[in-house]
Design a protein around this motif. Structure first.
Motif, short mmCIF file in Angstrom:
data_model
loop_
_atom_site.label_atom_id
_atom_site.label_comp_id
_atom_site.label_asym_id
_atom_site.label_seq_id
_atom_site.Cartn_x
_atom_site.Cartn_y
_atom_site.Cartn_z
N ASN A 80 0.64 -1.29 0.04
CA ASN A 80 -0.08 0.06 -0.08
C ASN A 80 0.85 1.09 -0.21
O ASN A 80 0.39 2.28 0.26
N THR A 81 1.96 1.39 -0.27
CA THR A 81 2.96 2.39 -0.47
C THR A 81 3.84 2.31 -1.72
O THR A 81 4.15 1.26 -2.13
N LEU A 82 3.91 3.54 -2.14
CA LEU A 82 4.74 3.65 -3.48
C LEU A 82 6.30 3.26 -3.23
O LEU A 82 6.67 2.37 -4.18
N SER A 83 6.98 3.50 -2.07
CA SER A 83 8.21 2.60 -1.81
C SER A 83 8.14 1.09 -1.98
O SER A 83 9.33 0.61 -2.70
N LYS A 84 7.36 0.46 -1.45
CA LYS A 84 7.14 -0.95 -1.55
C LYS A 84 7.07 -1.41 -3.04
O LYS A 84 7.53 -2.27 -3.68
N PHE A 85 6.14 -0.65 -3.54
CA PHE A 85 5.71 -0.90 -5.16
C PHE A 85 7.07 -0.85 -5.81
O PHE A 85 7.24 -1.69 -6.68
N ASN A 86 7.81 0.45 -5.64
CA ASN A 86 9.05 0.54 -6.57
C ASN A 86 10.06 -0.29 -6.33
O ASN A 86 10.75 -0.62 -7.29
N ALA A 87 10.04 -0.65 -5.04
CA ALA A 87 11.36 -1.73 -4.61
C ALA A 87 11.22 -3.14 -5.57
O ALA A 87 12.14 -3.54 -6.10
N ILE A 88 9.93 -3.52 -5.65
CA ILE A 88 9.63 -4.74 -6.62
C ILE A 88 9.73 -4.37 -8.08
O ILE A 88 10.44 -4.99 -8.89
N MET A 89 9.23 -3.17 -8.54
CA MET A 89 9.28 -2.72 -10.01
C MET A 89 10.67 -2.60 -10.39
O MET A 89 11.08 -2.83 -11.55
N ASP A 90 11.53 -1.82 -9.49
CA ASP A 90 12.94 -1.54 -9.73
C ASP A 90 13.57 -3.15 -10.16
O ASP A 90 14.51 -3.20 -10.93
N ARG A 91 13.38 -4.03 -9.18
CA ARG A 91 14.14 -5.00 -9.44
C ARG A 91 13.46 -6.05 -10.76
O ARG A 91 14.50 -6.66 -11.17
N LEU A 92 12.31 -5.79 -10.95
CA LEU A 92 12.17 -6.22 -12.21
C LEU A 92 12.41 -5.68 -13.49
O LEU A 92 12.97 -5.97 -14.49
N GLY A 93 12.81 -4.44 -13.02
CA GLY A 93 13.46 -3.51 -14.35
C GLY A 93 14.97 -3.96 -14.41
O GLY A 93 15.57 -3.94 -15.40
N GLU A 94 15.59 -4.12 -13.39
CA GLU A 94 17.24 -4.57 -13.32
C GLU A 94 17.21 -5.86 -13.91
O GLU A 94 18.43 -6.21 -14.52
N ALA A 95 16.05 -6.60 -13.84
CA ALA A 95 16.22 -8.09 -14.41
C ALA A 95 15.86 -8.11 -15.83
O ALA A 95 16.14 -9.14 -16.68
#
Length: 222
Positions: A97-112
């Protein structure tokens, strides 16, 4: 007296095994998103699993959110208003429910490399799904685990399939409600021993776990 006959090796595959028990695998119900013929997609499944394994509590929630807010039906491109995404996350009222949590996963998917050209700044949230196959994996929260388990099981089995629809009377009627069906996440054959695997993501309460075991027991009894 007995006639000596040369021994003949005979091995079953899953189609023959199910047919021997009066059933049939219904390939018309197989989802193309479960195909692992492309080596590059097989590598992407490994990458997806590495991210999911680090965010097990959030993975199904991520899938639901992407499906509802960031998954255009006929395009791989996503371009959203950053503030709207943040507000939508806040209103989900769950663990993601927070942008920081969401971004953490999305950033990992971006790095991959699963998400490309990822951007969440200057009022914009945009990216591109690498291809349709990974988009489908992210759309269905359980797909990545099924494909990962299938890949591992395939390496140690004589025959292995993922997303198997079993028709138990052996006659496919192509009519809803007539066929007696079971869907098995991963079905493998080791020698003449079948292995039925049910894949579950997210939190598993006692009743949900028992239900999964009951489903497997029903199939095994058949």
């Amino acid at each position: 007296s007995y006639l000596a006959v040369e021994p003949r090796a005979f091995s079953l595959d899953l189609d023959k095994y199910i047919e021997m028990h009066g059933g049939k695998i219904n390939y018309s119900l197989h989802k193309s998103s479960k195909d692992m013929d492309d080596p590059e997609f097989a590598e992407d499944v490994e990458k997806l699993w590495s991210v999911e394994n680090d965010f097990t509590e959030e993975w199904n929630l991520l899938s639901i959110f992407l499906r509802n807010h960031m998954m255009p039906e006929y395009s791989l491109e996503v371009n959203c208003d950053l503030e709207k995404i943040e507000n939508s996350l806040r209103n989900t009222n769950n663990h993601l429910n927070t942008l920081s949590k969401f971004n953490a996963i999305m950033d990992r998917l971006g790095e991959a490399g699963i998400l490309q050209d990822l951007r969440h700044s200057d009022g914009v949230y945009s990216f591109r799904y690498k291809n349709k196959a990974v988009k489908e994996c992210l759309k269905d929260g359980g797909s990545t685990m099924e494909l990962y388990v299938y890949k591992r099981e395939q390496a140690v089995s004589d025959d292995c399939k993922v997303g198997v629809h079993l028709d138990w009377d052996g006659v496919i009627h192509y009519s809803p409600g007539i066929d007696v069906l079971n869907e098995i996440d991963v079905l493998a054959l080791k020698g003449n021993i079948p292995v039925f695997i049910s894949c579950k993501t997210g939190k598993m309460g006692p009743s949900k776990a028992l239900h999964a075991l009951y489903e497997l027991e029903t199939v095994a009894n058949r």
